[in-house]
Structures are given as structure tokens and as C-alpha cells.
Design an enzyme around this catalytic site. Structure first.
Site, PDB file in Angstrom:
ATOM      1  N   LYS A   1       9.637  -0.899  14.086  1.00  0.00           N
ATOM      2  CA  LYS A   1      10.236  -0.442  12.952  1.00  0.00           C
ATOM      3  C   LYS A   1      11.236   0.435  12.805  1.00  0.00           C
ATOM      4  CE  LYS A   1       5.920  -0.821  10.127  1.00  0.00           C
ATOM      5  NZ  LYS A   1       4.674  -0.439   9.412  1.00  0.00           N
TER       6      LYS A   1
ATOM      7  N   GLY B   1      -4.718  -1.636   5.120  1.00  0.00           N
ATOM      8  CA  GLY B   1      -4.046  -2.939   4.695  1.00  0.00           C
ATOM      9  C   GLY B   1      -4.727  -4.246   4.891  1.00  0.00           C
ATOM     10  N   ARG B   2      -5.396  -4.206   6.071  1.00  0.00           N
ATOM     11  CA  ARG B   2      -5.662  -5.716   6.397  1.00  0.00           C
ATOM     12  C   ARG B   2      -7.292  -5.807   6.005  1.00  0.00           C
ATOM     13  NH1 ARG B   2      -4.639  -2.199  10.548  1.00  0.00           N
ATOM     14  NH2 ARG B   2      -5.998  -1.435  11.866  1.00  0.00           N
TER      15      ARG B   2
ATOM     16  N   GLU C   1      -4.689  -6.335  14.855  1.00  0.00           N
ATOM     17  CA  GLU C   1      -4.364  -5.064  14.535  1.00  0.00           C
ATOM     18  C   GLU C   1      -5.355  -4.049  14.468  1.00  0.00           C
ATOM     19  OE1 GLU C   1      -2.454  -4.137  10.477  1.00  0.00           O
ATOM     20  OE2 GLU C   1      -0.597  -4.450  11.489  1.00  0.00           O
TER      21      GLU C   1
ATOM     22  N   LYS D   1       0.757  -1.125   0.011  1.00  0.00           N
ATOM     23  CA  LYS D   1      -0.082   0.027   0.014  1.00  0.00           C
ATOM     24  C   LYS D   1       0.890   1.293  -0.058  1.00  0.00           C
ATOM     25  CE  LYS D   1      -3.348   2.483   2.790  1.00  0.00           C
ATOM     26  NZ  LYS D   1      -4.328   2.600   3.920  1.00  0.00           N
TER      27      LYS D   1
ATOM     28  N   GLU E   1      10.580  -4.633   4.536  1.00  0.00           N
ATOM     29  CA  GLU E   1      10.669  -5.798   4.254  1.00  0.00           C
ATOM     30  C   GLU E   1      10.098  -6.195   2.731  1.00  0.00           C
ATOM     31  OE1 GLU E   1       9.025  -4.756   6.820  1.00  0.00           O
ATOM     32  OE2 GLU E   1       9.023  -6.201   8.382  1.00  0.00           O
TER      33      GLU E   1
ATOM     34  N   HIS F   1      -5.126 -32.818  18.241  1.00  0.00           N
ATOM     35  CA  HIS F   1      -4.089 -33.655  18.485  1.00  0.00           C
ATOM     36  C   HIS F   1      -2.693 -32.948  19.063  1.00  0.00           C
ATOM     37  CE1 HIS F   1      -5.662 -37.332  17.006  1.00  0.00           C
ATOM     38  NE2 HIS F   1      -6.506 -36.716  16.344  1.00  0.00           N
TER      39      HIS F   1
HETATM   40  O1  F6P Z   1       2.585  -3.750   9.855  1.00  0.00           O
HETATM   41  C1  F6P Z   1       1.862  -2.658   9.497  1.00  0.00           C
HETATM   42  C2  F6P Z   1       1.420  -2.571   8.154  1.00  0.00           C
HETATM   43  O2  F6P Z   1       1.225  -1.345   7.944  1.00  0.00           O
HETATM   44  C3  F6P Z   1       0.045  -3.226   7.963  1.00  0.00           C
HETATM   45  O3  F6P Z   1      -1.055  -2.446   8.444  1.00  0.00           O
HETATM   46  C4  F6P Z   1       0.123  -3.734   6.772  1.00  0.00           C
HETATM   47  O4  F6P Z   1      -0.919  -4.341   6.055  1.00  0.00           O
HETATM   48  C5  F6P Z   1       1.452  -3.838   6.389  1.00  0.00           C
HETATM   49  O5  F6P Z   1       2.415  -3.280   7.237  1.00  0.00           O
HETATM   50  C6  F6P Z   1       2.146  -3.924   4.976  1.00  0.00           C
HETATM   51  O6  F6P Z   1       2.214  -2.438   4.637  1.00  0.00           O
HETATM   52  P1  F6P Z   1       2.059  -2.108   2.965  1.00  0.00           P
HETATM   53  O7  F6P Z   1       1.150  -2.692   2.165  1.00  0.00           O
HETATM   54  O8  F6P Z   1       2.183  -0.489   2.819  1.00  0.00           O
HETATM   55  O9  F6P Z   1       3.698  -2.407   2.498  1.00  0.00           O
END
Ligand code: F6P
Length: 519
Positions: free
Chosen positions: A484, A247-248, A333, A183, A189, A364
Site C-alpha cells: 500500500k 475486517g475479516r 490474512e 472500517k 480502493e 473438471h
Molecule cells: O487489506 C487489508 C485490510 O485492512 C483488510 O484487513 C480489511 O478487511 C480491508 O483492508 C479493508 O479495510 P477497510 O474496511 O478499513 O476499508
């Protein structure tokens, strides 16, 4: 409350507490509530203005004040031709403009018309994203594996380089398309993984023109066109969404591109229609018949009134193996908050710990604690009546286990029953089940794209209900920021010998890493 007595006294209970929404049928009768408690809970929802807040969300009010944003994931699944004006913009028209572009590209990839830089057909799609840019499409791709046609999707999220390395091992760069899903297009990452994907493509297709290789092997899903362009992806190959999609809450936006490629645009449209079914139900069903509202209220009952800290989600469907992980982000979240909307501290518990694994594997592993441990854990049990595939009657075995677990959890086995079965005296206590362990039994006829959309929206609005009652902001996530920020500071410290100014523990950890890391 003793569920044996309650059921004995009220033969109509199972029927009365069974609600339907879309293709979902939920038996809520094995909960520790009676009609009076349910009425009080629906009064609570009224008093806290849940339905007014839901309408405010759906019409695009700024209900996420800490980020100054509207929260409009419900607009993502409005049908074409519908309209919703927010600040002079028809957001539904914008949504469908992107969906239409996605469908064209998805079909080109599926048909083989979109080829890689060597002219080879794309056979593998790798979604590179994390959090909401990974969990939703991954969960849905697995859930709808039965609908997948020729193209195989893979999902790389972890910044651990081995995730990408192991995923790419069997793949051929000439046949691989990367979808960089972010987003913000600033997530550490994802950008690191996208860089390594680019290097893999450029290395693997060294004879191709680098710009052409990137153009033919990368598309982006983002709200950040500048970031996408800076990475080197042509914004013609970017599918956008908007800051009003959390995002979620984004699996039904462009973030669902990998799913659309896998199952096709028509089935993706069905998936969206499932969400819309539940949006409509949430907005119109009376409180006592409103399934997402009732799931939210039952959760409030357990969390705030009976002090139960966790909630298990136990799908009896291997296709739903990643559904609990998906719900962890959606719920935790959203509602893992300690302050009200106005910043004042809450004086009540908020979001529970959400966890789970597919049944029967969990049986199990951790069900021992659910049956006989000292913490009562309310659970959602999810089952599919008609399997996509059955082998030797195994599906009946699966469903027998599902029903048996709910029965055992609710009604247990008394000491007298254990003794009557012939257990030795010194084992009676060990073999007794207290019962009164609540479950929601959610069944569906078939796990279709539409039903999956319904299931996701059901939980979105359950989470919404709880956030509204707790008076918190379910749509920000400041709690992920501190880690972060600290990580950004630690990155250069790992490769330098500068003096360390953290606490003694963190300093020692960094020093140990510096001394031990082989380069
Ligand atoms: O971990 C926080 C967060 O902002 C989530 O809310 C989001 O889904 C994820 O990181 C990934 O964010 P992006 O889509 O901006 O890479």
C-alpha cells in the site's frame, strides 16, 4: 497410514470420527490420523492453552498486542439482553443499539419507504468496500440468494474502474443506494470507488439538490465518523462498529448491512444466532468432540507434521461459490505470519495456502492434481443434503459426485484393481490412484442463514485454534502495508516525468507505462 487398512481394522471408525456442531455434521474419518494421534493433538491444544486463550478473547482481553486491541467478534452475536462489560462499557448493548438502527433502515429500504432523491423506490444496493468489507457480505449474499426478496445487491471492490463501470451499467441512479463499507474509511480502493459512485449519482440526478442526493443514496459502515462526514455522508446514516472487530471478522457487524437489506432483519438475526451456536460449542465441547478445534488440529497435523503446504475448500453448493474466497482472507490474512506474538521468528510453518472452487467444476479442472499429483492436498468437502431448489434430480447427481470424490481420494484404486478392470499393461500405472488423500466431509441438512453463520464461525475458530498453537497474532495484518505504502508513492510518478529511484525493474516498468499509456 493406509486408510483401507485402518477402515478394515476398525468398523466403528466412521461413527467415532463423526462430530456435530449446531446443524453441521462433519465426518473426519478419512483423515490420516488414529486415536493416538488425535489424543496427542488435543494434548498439544491443552499445552498451548487454546481454550484459555479462547476465553481471554471472549471476555475482551487485549489479545492483539501489536494493535493494542481486544478481539471481540464473538460479542457481535451475543443475544439482546446479554451483557459483556469491557473497560466499563457494555459492548453487547452497543452492538444491539447498532443492529436495531440497521434493522429500522433495512426495513425502510425493503418496504419502499426509503426513497431516492426523485421519490423512486430503491431497487439496487451497491456495497462499495474491499477485503473484509466486501468478501463477507458478498459471500453471504450469494449463499443466501434463496432468501433474498426484492432488492438486488451488487458488490464493487476492485480499484480497477471497470468493476464500478460494469456494475453500474444496467442500474438507474434514481433506484440505487450505495453502502460505503470501510472500517477505517481510509482504504484507497474504497474511497476512489466511493468518489466515482458519488459522481455517478450527482451526474445521474443532476436536477436534485446534491446534498439531498448524497443523503438519500449513500449510507456508510465504518468505525471512522470523521472520515464518513468528510466524504459528505451524514453520520445519521452511518452504522458503526468498533476497533475490536477485525475486517475479516466483520460480516456479522454493520458490515453485513447489504445482507440484512437483502434477507431482512429477522433472517439476519438467525445468521447471528448461528455464529453464537458455534461460539458456545467451541467454549464447551470436550476437545475430541469440538469441531472447530479438531479442524484446526487436523490442519496442524498436515501442515506441521506431514509438511503439506496447502488446503482446499470445495463446496458442493453453487450458493457457496464465494466461500473459498472468503476463507482465503479469513485464514491467510490471519495466520500468514512468520513471527510469534513476542516478535521472535517462528521455527515452524504457519498458515497454509487456502484455495478452492465449487464442485463439480473443480473436478473438471484441478482435481487431477489432487488425485494423482505429487503434493497431497487435504480438502474440506462441504455439502447440503436438502437443496433450496432441485431440477430433475440434479441435486442427487451433485451429492453422488461429492461422496464419490471423498471415497476416491481416501481409498484410491490399486494397480491390481486397475488391471483386473482390463486396463492395458502400459496404462496400469497411469490409471492407478494412490488414495490416502485426506478429506473432511461437512454436511448440513439445509443452507439456512443460521447454518451459514455456523459455518463461518466454525472456520473462524479453526483459524483461531491454529493461531493459538502457532503462538502468532492472528488478528493483525502488517503484511498488507508495504505494498500500500509503495503504491502511494508510485501513483504520482505515473503521471509525471520525475526521475525514478526504485530498483531497475520497477523503474523500467514505470517508464514503459508512462510511454505507453494513452490519455
Ligand atoms: O487489506 C487489508 C485490510 O485492512 C483488510 O484487513 C480489511 O478487511 C480491508 O483492508 C479493508 O479495510 P477497510 O474496511 O478499513 O476499508
Amino acid at each position: 497410514m493406509d486408510l483401507r487398512q485402518v477402515f478394515a481394522a476398525d468398523p466403528g471408525r466412521a461413527d467415532r470420527y463423526t462430530l456435530t456442531a449446531g446443524g453441521l455434521r462433519a465426518d473426519l474419518s478419512k483423515n490420516l490420523v488414529d486415536d493416538e494421534i488425535v489424543a496427542a493433538l488435543t494434548d498439544l491444544a491443552d499445552a498451548m492453552g487454546v481454550s484459555e486463550r479462547y476465553e481471554a478473547m471472549r471476555r475482551g482481553d487485549v489479545i492483539n498486542p501489536t494493535e493494542g486491541r481486544a478481539v471481540l467478534h464473538t460479542a457481535l452475536r451475543r443475544p439482546a439482553g446479554d451483557s459483556l462489560m469491557v473497560d466499563g462499557v457494555d459492548v453487547v448493548a452497543d452492538v444491539h443499539e447498532v443492529l436495531d438502527r440497521m434493522a429500522v433502515v433495512a426495513e425502510r429500504i425493503r418496504s419502499g419507504e426509503w426513497t431516492g432523491a426523485t421519490g423512486a423506490r430503491i431497487r439496487h444496493v451497491v456495497n462499495v468496500g474491499i477485503g473484509g468489507s466486501d468478501l463477507g457480505p458478498l459471500m453471504a449474499y450469494r449463499a443466501l440468494a434463496h432468501y433474498r426478496e426484492s432488492i438486488q445487491c451488487h458488490f464493487v471492490s476492485n480499484v480497477d474502474p471497470t468493476h464500478m463501470v460494469e456494475t453500474l451499467k444496467p442500474l438507474d441512479p434514481a433506484e440505487t443506494l450505495f453502502i460505503v463499507a470501510s472500517k477505517t474509511f481510509t482504504t484507497q480502493e474504497t474511497l476512489a470507488n466511493a468518489d466515482s459512485a458519488k459522481a455517478w449519482i450527482l451526474d445521474g440526478l443532476a436536477s436534485a439538490d446534491p446534498a439531498e442526493a448524497v443523503a438519500k443514496h449513500f449510507v456508510a459502515l465504518s468505525t471512522n465518523a470523521e472520515g464518513v462526514a468528510a466524504f459528505g455522508i451524514d453520520t445519521a446514516n452511518m452504522f458503526g462498529f468498533w476497533d475490536w472487530v477485525g475486517g475479516r471478522y466483520s460480516v456479522d457487524s454493520a458490515i453485513g448491512m447489504s445482507l440484512m437489506i437483502a434477507i431482512g432483519p429477522d433472517e439476519f438475526t438467525e445468521f447471528l444466532a448461528g455464529f453464537a451456536d458455534i461460539d458456545e460449542h467451541m467454549g464447551s465441547a470436550p476437545a475430541a468432540e469440538n469441531l472447530p478445534l479438531m479442524l484446526g488440529l487436523l490442519g496442524i497435523w498436515y501442515r506441521n507434521f506431514l509438511g503439506m503446504p496447502s488446503h482446499a475448500v470445495l463446496p458442493y453448493s453453487q450458493y457457496l461459490e464465494r466461500f473459498p474466497a472468503y476463507l482465503q482472507q479469513l485464514d491467510m490474512e490471519s495466520n500468514g505470519k512468520s513471527v510469534h506474538l513476542d516478535g521472535s521468528a517462528v521455527d515452524h510453518d504457519t498458515g497454509p495456502i487456502i484455495w478452492g472452487e465449487p464442485g463439480t467444476n473443480g473436478q473438471h479442472a484441478f482435481y487431477q492434481l489432487i488425485h494423482q499429483g505429487t503434493t497431497v492436498i487435504p480438502a474440506d468437502l462441504i455439502g447440503v443434503v436438502n437443496p433450496a431448489r432441485d431440477v430433475g434430480g440434479q441435486h442427487d447427481l451433485l451429492i453422488a459426485n461429492l461422496f464419490a470424490q471423498a471415497e476416491a481420494l481416501a481409498f484410491g484404486k490399486t494397480g491390481a484393481e486397475v488391471a483386473a478392470d482390463g486396463a492395458a499393461d502400459d496404462l496400469v500405472a497411469h490409471r492407478t490412484f494412490a488414495g490416502n488423500r485426506p478429506t473432511n466431509m461437512i454436511l448440513t441438512d439445509e443452507l439456512t442463514p443460521r447454518v451459514l453463520g455456523q459455518l463461518v464461525a466454525l472456520y473462524e475458530h479453526k483459524v483461531f485454534t491454529q493461531g493459538a498453537i502457532w503462538g502468532i497474532n492472528s488478528f493483525d495484518q502488517w503484511g498488507v502495508e508495504l505494498g500500500k505504502e509503495l503504491a502511494r508513492g508510485i501513483v504520482p510518478e505515473l503521471t509525471s516525468d520525475t526521475s525514478l529511484e526504485h530498483d531497475a525493474s520497477t523503474n523500467a516498468l514505470i517508464a514503459h507505462y508512462r510511454a505507453t499509456r494513452r490519455r
